[in-house]
Design a protein around this motif. Structure first.
Motif, short mmCIF file in Angstrom:
data_model
loop_
_atom_site.label_atom_id
_atom_site.label_comp_id
_atom_site.label_asym_id
_atom_site.label_seq_id
_atom_site.Cartn_x
_atom_site.Cartn_y
_atom_site.Cartn_z
N SER A 93 33.01 49.16 35.93
CA SER A 93 32.21 47.96 36.18
C SER A 93 31.35 48.04 37.44
O SER A 93 30.33 47.36 37.55
CB SER A 93 33.14 46.74 36.32
OG SER A 93 33.95 46.87 37.48
N ASP B 135 45.99 36.93 39.84
CA ASP B 135 45.97 37.40 38.46
C ASP B 135 47.16 38.31 38.15
O ASP B 135 47.33 38.74 37.01
CB ASP B 135 44.64 38.06 38.08
CG ASP B 135 44.38 39.42 38.72
OD1 ASP B 135 45.34 40.14 39.04
OD2 ASP B 135 43.19 39.78 38.88
N THR C 28 39.60 37.66 36.79
CA THR C 28 39.87 38.69 35.77
C THR C 28 41.29 38.52 35.23
O THR C 28 42.17 39.33 35.51
CB THR C 28 39.69 40.10 36.35
OG1 THR C 28 40.42 40.21 37.58
CG2 THR C 28 38.22 40.40 36.62
#
Length: 223
Positions: A59, A152, A164
């Motif tokens: 990414s 997360d 995320t």
């Protein structure tokens, strides 16, 4: 700025508690912390290892790179923050809750021998054993331990307000147990809680969970 502020807080003999922000802030946190310790330990409580570099990241997101940067891997403007590198040694790191690893990260973990408790180990061993093993692994060879907790790391049902989210994560109760046991072990010398995003949250659920976990880390008990 964050590195300088964390450095100042430790110089004043206070406990630095950092609230973020995405996990890239750990680059600053660890820079400010690690100069005060010869063998800093790091507990990375996260669904992700954040061990990517620009060469391995699918990414390109910097919040997927802070642990690699702290190991001295990546762009020198990041790795040399504070004027020195690395900030932490691979044998002083424990990752807890991993369940979304990129191929480059898997290779690096194996190459450097970084200790990782994936969700498989947490499910199989139980959180109590995971924390006991983590404490035993770190306490003798480190002179301080930084907790870097990404919300997360928790399951999205308990912490939906993150950038995320990854299904199949650590439960809210398991996380409380982890914080309570770390408080009892008295090994945590600095901490950060990151990735609370109010825009993505549901009725402030993730922020409330984060605050409750901080309370447990600092020794708050029901009775």
């Amino acid at each position: 700025m964050l590195a300088d502020e964390v450095d100042r807080i430790i110089e004043s003999e206070s406990f630095p508690l950092v609230l973020g922000g995405d996990h890239s802030i750990a680059i600053g946190s660890l820079t400010g912390v690690s100069k005060h310790y010869k063998n800093l330990g790091v507990i990375w409580y996260d669904a992700h290892a954040d061990l990517n570099t620009a060469d391995t990241s699918p990414s390109g997101n910097i919040h997927g790179m802070p642990l690699a940067v702290s190991l001295g891997l990546g762009h020198e403007l990041l790795t040399q923050l504070g004027g020195y590198a690395p900030k932490v040694k691979p044998e002083n790191i424990v990752i807890i809750g991993a369940r979304a690893l990129d191929e480059g990260e898997k290779d690096l973990i194996k190459e450097l021998g970084i200790k990782v408790f994936t969700m498989h180990e947490i499910d199989r061993l139980g959180m109590a054993t995971v924390i006991e093993e983590t404490v035993n692994y770190l306490k003798e060879k480190t002179d301080g331990v930084h907790l870097s907790l990404d919300l997360d790391g928790l399951d999205p049902t308990d912490a939906p307000g993150v950038g995320t989210p990854v299904s199949g994560g650590i439960s809210y109760r398991e996380s409380h147990l982890a914080m309570e046991m770390l408080a009892e072990a008295k090994i945590i010398t600095s901490a950060e809680f990151v990735e609370v995003n109010p825009i993505l949250d549901e009725k402030n659920k993730t922020a409330v969970a984060a605050v409750a976990l901080m309370g447990s880390l600092f020794g708050e008990k029901l009775l």
